[in-house]
Scaffold this active site. Structure first.
Site, PDB file in Angstrom:
ATOM      1  N   GLY A  11      -8.824 -89.324  75.786  1.00 26.76           N
ATOM      2  CA  GLY A  11      -7.511 -88.906  76.295  1.00 26.76           C
ATOM      3  C   GLY A  11      -7.449 -87.399  76.463  1.00 26.76           C
ATOM      4  O   GLY A  11      -8.069 -86.659  75.701  1.00 26.76           O
ATOM      5  N   ILE A 140      -4.430 -84.913  70.182  1.00 27.36           N
ATOM      6  CA  ILE A 140      -3.076 -84.696  69.686  1.00 27.36           C
ATOM      7  C   ILE A 140      -2.846 -85.488  68.390  1.00 27.36           C
ATOM      8  O   ILE A 140      -1.890 -85.241  67.678  1.00 27.36           O
ATOM      9  CB  ILE A 140      -2.002 -85.098  70.723  1.00 27.36           C
ATOM     10  CG1 ILE A 140      -1.981 -86.618  70.974  1.00 27.36           C
ATOM     11  CG2 ILE A 140      -2.196 -84.359  72.026  1.00 27.36           C
ATOM     12  CD1 ILE A 140      -0.728 -87.091  71.698  1.00 27.36           C
ATOM     13  N   ASP A 141      -3.732 -86.464  68.102  1.00 27.04           N
ATOM     14  CA  ASP A 141      -3.512 -87.325  66.924  1.00 27.04           C
ATOM     15  C   ASP A 141      -3.897 -86.626  65.617  1.00 27.04           C
ATOM     16  O   ASP A 141      -3.462 -87.034  64.546  1.00 27.04           O
ATOM     17  CB  ASP A 141      -4.335 -88.619  67.053  1.00 27.04           C
ATOM     18  CG  ASP A 141      -4.033 -89.370  68.334  1.00 27.04           C
ATOM     19  OD1 ASP A 141      -2.931 -89.189  68.878  1.00 27.04           O
ATOM     20  OD2 ASP A 141      -4.893 -90.142  68.787  1.00 27.04           O
ATOM     21  N   MET A 183       3.407 -90.433  69.663  1.00 26.92           N
ATOM     22  CA  MET A 183       2.063 -91.029  69.727  1.00 26.92           C
ATOM     23  C   MET A 183       1.374 -90.809  68.379  1.00 26.92           C
ATOM     24  O   MET A 183       2.028 -90.500  67.387  1.00 26.92           O
ATOM     25  CB  MET A 183       1.272 -90.394  70.867  1.00 26.92           C
ATOM     26  CG  MET A 183       1.701 -90.864  72.231  1.00 26.92           C
ATOM     27  SD  MET A 183       0.573 -90.241  73.493  1.00 26.92           S
ATOM     28  CE  MET A 183       1.100 -91.172  74.913  1.00 26.92           C
ATOM     29  N   ARG A 185      -1.602 -92.891  67.496  1.00 26.18           N
ATOM     30  CA  ARG A 185      -2.364 -94.110  67.164  1.00 26.18           C
ATOM     31  C   ARG A 185      -1.982 -94.607  65.774  1.00 26.18           C
ATOM     32  O   ARG A 185      -0.806 -94.691  65.478  1.00 26.18           O
ATOM     33  CB  ARG A 185      -3.879 -93.859  67.247  1.00 26.18           C
ATOM     34  CG  ARG A 185      -4.381 -93.761  68.658  1.00 26.18           C
ATOM     35  CD  ARG A 185      -5.904 -93.790  68.669  1.00 26.18           C
ATOM     36  NE  ARG A 185      -6.394 -93.273  69.928  1.00 26.18           N
ATOM     37  CZ  ARG A 185      -6.557 -94.026  71.008  1.00 26.18           C
ATOM     38  NH1 ARG A 185      -6.317 -95.319  70.968  1.00 26.18           N
ATOM     39  NH2 ARG A 185      -6.982 -93.483  72.125  1.00 26.18           N
ATOM     40  N   HIS A 266       3.686 -89.463  77.512  1.00 27.58           N
ATOM     41  CA  HIS A 266       2.527 -88.589  77.770  1.00 27.58           C
ATOM     42  C   HIS A 266       2.890 -87.118  77.922  1.00 27.58           C
ATOM     43  O   HIS A 266       1.971 -86.292  78.063  1.00 27.58           O
ATOM     44  CB  HIS A 266       1.748 -89.097  78.994  1.00 27.58           C
ATOM     45  CG  HIS A 266       1.036 -90.379  78.697  1.00 27.58           C
ATOM     46  ND1 HIS A 266       1.678 -91.593  78.715  1.00 27.58           N
ATOM     47  CD2 HIS A 266      -0.240 -90.634  78.317  1.00 27.58           C
ATOM     48  CE1 HIS A 266       0.823 -92.553  78.384  1.00 27.58           C
ATOM     49  NE2 HIS A 266      -0.343 -91.993  78.134  1.00 27.58           N
TER      50      HIS A 266
HETATM   51  O1  F6P Z   1      -5.499 -90.568  71.330  1.00 27.18           O
HETATM   52  C1  F6P Z   1      -4.566 -89.898  72.094  1.00 27.18           C
HETATM   53  C2  F6P Z   1      -3.438 -90.798  72.548  1.00 27.18           C
HETATM   54  O2  F6P Z   1      -2.516 -89.998  73.263  1.00 27.18           O
HETATM   55  C3  F6P Z   1      -2.761 -91.604  71.439  1.00 27.18           C
HETATM   56  O3  F6P Z   1      -1.866 -90.825  70.681  1.00 27.18           O
HETATM   57  C4  F6P Z   1      -2.115 -92.706  72.245  1.00 27.18           C
HETATM   58  O4  F6P Z   1      -1.943 -93.876  71.471  1.00 27.18           O
HETATM   59  C5  F6P Z   1      -3.117 -92.960  73.341  1.00 27.18           C
HETATM   60  O5  F6P Z   1      -3.920 -91.791  73.439  1.00 27.18           O
HETATM   61  C6  F6P Z   1      -2.480 -93.261  74.669  1.00 27.18           C
HETATM   62  O6  F6P Z   1      -3.494 -93.566  75.573  1.00 27.18           O
HETATM   63  P1  F6P Z   1      -3.236 -93.816  77.125  1.00 27.18           P
HETATM   64  O7  F6P Z   1      -3.234 -92.473  77.796  1.00 27.18           O
HETATM   65  O8  F6P Z   1      -4.390 -94.633  77.530  1.00 27.18           O
HETATM   66  O9  F6P Z   1      -1.907 -94.487  77.270  1.00 27.18           O
END
Ligand code: F6P
Length: 359
Positions: A11, A140-141, A183, A185, A266
């Site tokens: 990401g 960002i996690d 976000m 995860r 996002h």
């Molecule tokens: O790992 C970064 C992250 O932004 C997580 O916080 C989130 O769950 C995931 O990626 C979202 O992914 P995508 O852009 O595929 O929706």
């Protein structure tokens, strides 16, 4: 003259362009040639990988503040490790990446990735044999073990704070609560830090059990009739399905608390890169180039206390909690969770923020 490659995987987040721009500056001072691999491993998984040849004019200084990646982080529909694993094609996938790297004739590859990409790099290290592999942790996690900070985290915290700063005015006008989902995860660092920075009334994270009756009491006893409850996307509640903020919102509504759920989504990965993230990006770019100078390989740059240094990918992988990726059963990833000793938890309690059942 060395030839080095840069790629961003997983990401996106804010700070990637600062790292790339600073790597080009530092490499040019050393007289090295720099190329960028487009779209990460998706790009490498092609007979003719997409390449940008960088010089000092390719990425002007003003791009260093922008979020996203100048190089791209992957391509929809492209075969990646996940789809290759599903179709039993991992061997061919790894072979193609190795062939592409050989074709590029790199002395070193700088891989800017999250815990999934770094775990993959560690578990498939033979792909990178013969070159110096230096990783830079971004996400960002902030779930990467062995480093106190990851690039993009601070900007994401700032983005959530900005979002809450805007919402609180409408919350006050309507005497209503907002349940904001972050976000992160399965980890809670993002919600915890943003919640403390903003001054949320409650913060729910996956690492700490919470009791919705106690949450309701906490809100009902508040000196205000409006405020913000930050909920990490990784929390779950037995017997309930749907997005965590919606679940909590429904429970509060049932208890007579006027509220709405809201989602910065996002935008957490976007926004102008904060000064601290840019300093971290510059320091880690410098550390990565020094590591190449010293012929190090299979290493990751890390911030430990005030020091920026390299640690081995082996140590990164084995010092975290090793779990299976929910999307890729074949992939073991090393995760860092919010520690029970994190001082922000006690501070939250002392400030009267409901953080779950910590006692
Ligand atoms: O790992 C970064 C992250 O932004 C997580 O916080 C989130 O769950 C995931 O990626 C979202 O992914 P995508 O852009 O595929 O929706």
């Amino acid at each position: 003259m060395k030839k080095i490659g840069i790629m961003t995987t997983g990401g996106d987040c804010s700070g990637l362009n600062t790292i790339i721009q600073r790597l080009i500056l530092g490499a040019t001072v050393r007289g090295w040639q720099v190329i960028g691999v487009k779209d990460g491993t998706d790009g490498l998984n092609k007979k003719d990988p997409g390449i940008i040849t960088f010089d000092l004019n390719t990425m002007p200084i003003e791009t260093a503040r922008l979020s996203g990646s100048w190089l791209g982080n992957g391509h929809p529909g492209a075969e990646n490790f996940e789809t290759a694993a599903r179709e039993n094609r991992i061997e061919q996938f790894n072979k193609q990446i190795n062939l592409s790297l050989l074709k590029l004739g790199l002395d070193a590859l700088i891989l800017i990735g999250g815990n999934g990409s770094l775990s993959l790099a560690h578990n498939n290290r033979e792909i990178y044999y013969g070159l110096s592999l230096v990783c830079i942790p971004k996400t960002i996690d902030m779930d990467i073990p062995m480093t106190d900070r990851t690039i993009g985290f601070e900007t994401a915290v700032q983005q959530i704070v900005n979002f809450c700063d805007q919402l609180i005015l409408t919350a006050r006008s309507h005497h209503r609560w907002f349940v904001v989902q972050t976000m992160g995860r399965d980890t809670g660092n993002l919600a915890l830090n943003a919640g403390i920075a903003f001054g949320a009334d409650a913060i729910l994270i996956p690492e700490i059990k919470f009791d919705t009756d106690n949450l309701i009491q906490h809100i009902k006893k508040s000196y205000r009739d409006y405020g913000i409850i930050l909920v990490s996307e990784g929390i779950s509640l037995r017997g309930h399905s749907g997005r965590p903020a919606d679940i909590i919102s429904r429970i509060l509504t049932k208890a007579g608390i006027t509220n709405r759920a809201d989602f910065p989504e996002h935008t957490q990965r976007a926004g102008d890169t904060t000064a601290n993230d840019r300093i971290l990006a510059t320091s880690m770019a410098d550390c990565a180039l020094n590591a190449i100078d010293n012929n190090e390989t299979y290493v990751m740059t890390a911030k430990i206390g005030n020091e920026i240094k390299t640690v081995s990918l082996e140590d990164f992988f084995h010092s975290g909690n090793i779990v299976f990726d929910p999307n890729i059963p074949e992939l073991k990833v090393s995760n860092a969770y919010v520690s029970p000793n994190n001082p922000l938890l006690e501070i939250a309690n002392n400030m009267g923020i409901y953080i779950g059942e910590t006692k």
